[in-house]
Design a protein around this motif. Sequence first.
Motif, mmCIF file in Angstrom:
data_model
loop_
_atom_site.group_PDB
_atom_site.id
_atom_site.type_symbol
_atom_site.label_atom_id
_atom_site.label_comp_id
_atom_site.label_asym_id
_atom_site.label_seq_id
_atom_site.Cartn_x
_atom_site.Cartn_y
_atom_site.Cartn_z
ATOM 1 N N PRO A 1 0.831 -1.226 0.000
ATOM 2 C CA PRO A 1 0.000 0.000 0.000
ATOM 3 C C PRO A 1 0.860 1.268 0.000
ATOM 4 O O PRO A 1 0.518 2.244 -0.669
ATOM 5 N N GLU A 2 1.976 1.204 0.740
ATOM 6 C CA GLU A 2 2.842 2.384 0.804
ATOM 7 C C GLU A 2 3.478 2.659 -0.560
ATOM 8 O O GLU A 2 3.548 3.814 -1.009
ATOM 9 N N ALA A 3 3.912 1.590 -1.237
ATOM 10 C CA ALA A 3 4.518 1.745 -2.568
ATOM 11 C C ALA A 3 3.488 2.318 -3.537
ATOM 12 O O ALA A 3 3.801 3.183 -4.361
ATOM 13 N N GLN A 4 2.267 1.830 -3.407
ATOM 14 C CA GLN A 4 1.210 2.320 -4.317
ATOM 15 C C GLN A 4 0.971 3.809 -4.087
ATOM 16 O O GLN A 4 0.797 4.589 -5.021
ATOM 17 N N GLU A 5 0.981 4.210 -2.810
ATOM 18 C CA GLU A 5 0.727 5.617 -2.481
ATOM 19 C C GLU A 5 1.857 6.510 -2.998
ATOM 20 O O GLU A 5 1.608 7.532 -3.645
ATOM 21 N N VAL A 6 3.115 6.096 -2.709
ATOM 22 C CA VAL A 6 4.265 6.942 -3.072
ATOM 23 C C VAL A 6 4.391 7.086 -4.582
ATOM 24 O O VAL A 6 4.793 8.139 -5.091
ATOM 25 N N THR A 7 4.052 6.031 -5.314
ATOM 26 C CA THR A 7 4.306 6.038 -6.761
ATOM 27 C C THR A 7 3.062 6.363 -7.564
ATOM 28 O O THR A 7 3.068 6.222 -8.787
ATOM 29 N N VAL B 1 3.607 -4.367 -9.026
ATOM 30 C CA VAL B 1 3.177 -4.032 -7.663
ATOM 31 C C VAL B 1 1.722 -3.537 -7.675
ATOM 32 O O VAL B 1 0.928 -3.841 -6.799
ATOM 33 N N ARG B 2 1.395 -2.789 -8.696
ATOM 34 C CA ARG B 2 0.057 -2.193 -8.786
ATOM 35 C C ARG B 2 -0.931 -3.134 -9.468
ATOM 36 O O ARG B 2 -2.018 -2.704 -9.869
ATOM 37 N N GLN B 3 -0.518 -4.369 -9.593
ATOM 38 C CA GLN B 3 -1.390 -5.417 -10.132
ATOM 39 C C GLN B 3 -1.997 -5.018 -11.478
ATOM 40 O O GLN B 3 -3.211 -4.994 -11.656
ATOM 41 N N SER B 4 -1.080 -4.633 -12.387
ATOM 42 C CA SER B 4 -1.454 -4.321 -13.773
ATOM 43 C C SER B 4 -2.537 -3.241 -13.849
ATOM 44 O O SER B 4 -3.535 -3.388 -14.577
ATOM 45 N N ASP B 5 -2.308 -2.187 -13.099
ATOM 46 C CA ASP B 5 -3.243 -1.058 -13.070
ATOM 47 C C ASP B 5 -3.088 -0.261 -14.375
ATOM 48 O O ASP B 5 -2.124 0.483 -14.558
ATOM 49 N N ARG B 6 -4.038 -0.383 -15.290
ATOM 50 C CA ARG B 6 -3.928 0.259 -16.606
ATOM 51 C C ARG B 6 -3.982 1.779 -16.485
ATOM 52 O O ARG B 6 -3.318 2.491 -17.227
ATOM 53 N N ASP B 7 -4.770 2.285 -15.513
ATOM 54 C CA ASP B 7 -4.842 3.752 -15.357
ATOM 55 C C ASP B 7 -3.469 4.310 -15.012
ATOM 56 O O ASP B 7 -3.026 5.314 -15.552
ATOM 57 N N TRP B 8 -2.801 3.592 -14.056
ATOM 58 C CA TRP B 8 -1.466 4.060 -13.658
ATOM 59 C C TRP B 8 -0.499 3.932 -14.835
ATOM 60 O O TRP B 8 0.327 4.813 -15.075
ATOM 61 N N LEU B 9 -0.629 2.842 -15.589
ATOM 62 C CA LEU B 9 0.265 2.611 -16.724
ATOM 63 C C LEU B 9 0.167 3.780 -17.712
ATOM 64 O O LEU B 9 1.171 4.260 -18.246
#
Lengths: 204, 394
Positions: free
Chosen positions: A128-134, A166-174
């Motif tokens: 969760p921390e990695a997801q938040e920071v990135t 880490v973000r489990q293939s989050d397309r929005d983030w990609l």
Amino acid sequence: MCDQSGAERVGEIIETSTVGFVAECDELHCLPPLGSLVRVRGAEGEVIYAVVTYGETGSIDPGRRVVRRGSADLRDQAIYQRNPELRHVLRSVFSAAAIAYRRGDRLSYLLPPLPPPLHFSVERVSLPEAQEVTDQPRYFAILAQYRGEIPADQLLAAHARYLYDVRQSDRDWLERAARELARIFKHDYDRLVPLLEALDPDLA
Amino acid sequence: MTLDVAAIAEELQRLAFETATGECDGWNALEKAVRQLDEANLEERLRTAKTSWLLARATHSYRGAWPSPAVPNRYGVVATDGSLLNPDRHSPVRYYVINLGGVVLSYGEPSGARMGSHARLYASEDDLYLSDLSRRIPVSGAVLGFRRAVEELQHAVELVRSADPPVVVLQDGTLILWGLESQPDFVANWALGPFLDALKALREAQVPVAGFISYPGSSDVMNALRVSVCDYPPQGRTVNCDHCRARIFTEGHHPACDILPDVPDRVLFEHVMRLEPGARSNVFASGSTILDRYPEDDRIQFFYLHTGTEVARVEVPAWVARDRAILELVHAAIVDQCSRARGYPLALQEAHELAVIRAEERRAVEILVDRLLAEHGVVMRRSAKDRSKRGRYV
């Protein structure tokens, strides 16, 4: 060989500077992956986030060369079983580049005001921390200017790839990451395309 | 550069030539002396011989070899080594440091290793000087070397307590503290007491200890062979080397034993006895007089061992040499250790690496002492000679 689950601590800082640090792993070969996110709690309570830029394993004493120990009948993990002293005379070290720091609730995508102290612990960053920071890949610009053991493009590609997993293939983030890369390299098409291909062949 | 290498090169060339050819002189005589050796007769000669050098006494036979026993599936080895920061005569602060490296390696399932070092600084009057009623001897040089030997063995005794049997203790160098022979009694007792206590502790724990001497220069067995070819007994005289040597000057006498080459035992066992790699010689008793002060069970004996790269000397207490199974364990463990580190026991190699104090570390300690003294307002005044060496100028 190396159980990466469990303990947060991966190693200890043995060289430090404003732009990053070098850490020695607690366990031989237990290196955090290239491009992964680690953190250090600084002397004033701030948390410094850094991206792993390089890893290597070698002799603790630079004057002692590593020599072959195996043969056709003795290889890989069995070599370590037969030579128990190796875990004491070899070490794994990695470098990391600082990308952000947190003081209180405030997260700044800047180099930290002070280098993390020598001998402080380097820890893995929870999911969760990695997801938040990135979440917002604005700090990619810092990594794009990285000058070190590996090319900056390789570092960016490894980091983006690590985050995508880490973000489990989050397309929005990609897409956000791809847009940020396109912004950074808008004048350098030759660098941009291989990076986007490394991230996802469909993006290029 | 002030050393004129060219000036000594010619002499070195001559020395190299003599070394290369000298070892061949008398080779046939040595082969013959070994072949014709009458061990019972030699034993009789040794009983009455008057010599000023060390003579090996065979516990079984001078000839014969034992191949390497199978390495146990499970065994441990404990090795310790020490390094010194000697007292600095040019410094106003007197102290010395002993840095001990210790290694415990376990082989088999599971294998394991514990390795570490610890440094201790000695600066009290009792540590720096030994005294009886009339003399005060500084602990430095050879005397400090005895203290290091004692601490190395004591550290091994500590490490053995946490090692699973079977385990072998290895020490670098001799277990015969022969240098104490020339020291006053109170110095000899100071070093020998704790050393013998440590040997006793290992014996009581039934943990064998071995001193490993690489490229040994000793000639105890060669000296015994010299006695075997002496021509005094056929003339009805007992072997008397002092008498014989004195006649060289008075009568131009040629000692009979001069037919044998001047080579150490390692050459004898490698080239004449022809030890195979991994094999050891029989065990010999040493003639060193300091051993008279060792308890009989701990009196050091020795054998020669072909490590695969050289013939080394291995010293063990008498109780180890007497017990066939324990002696085989020592033999097998050393051969295995040497095979792991190119001819020198791996555990000793690692203990040395942990103990060694490098030049930059020596300098770091000096700087620390300077700084700590400065914090107390004391400006370090080194000797003028030392300052002249540090601040070189033209």
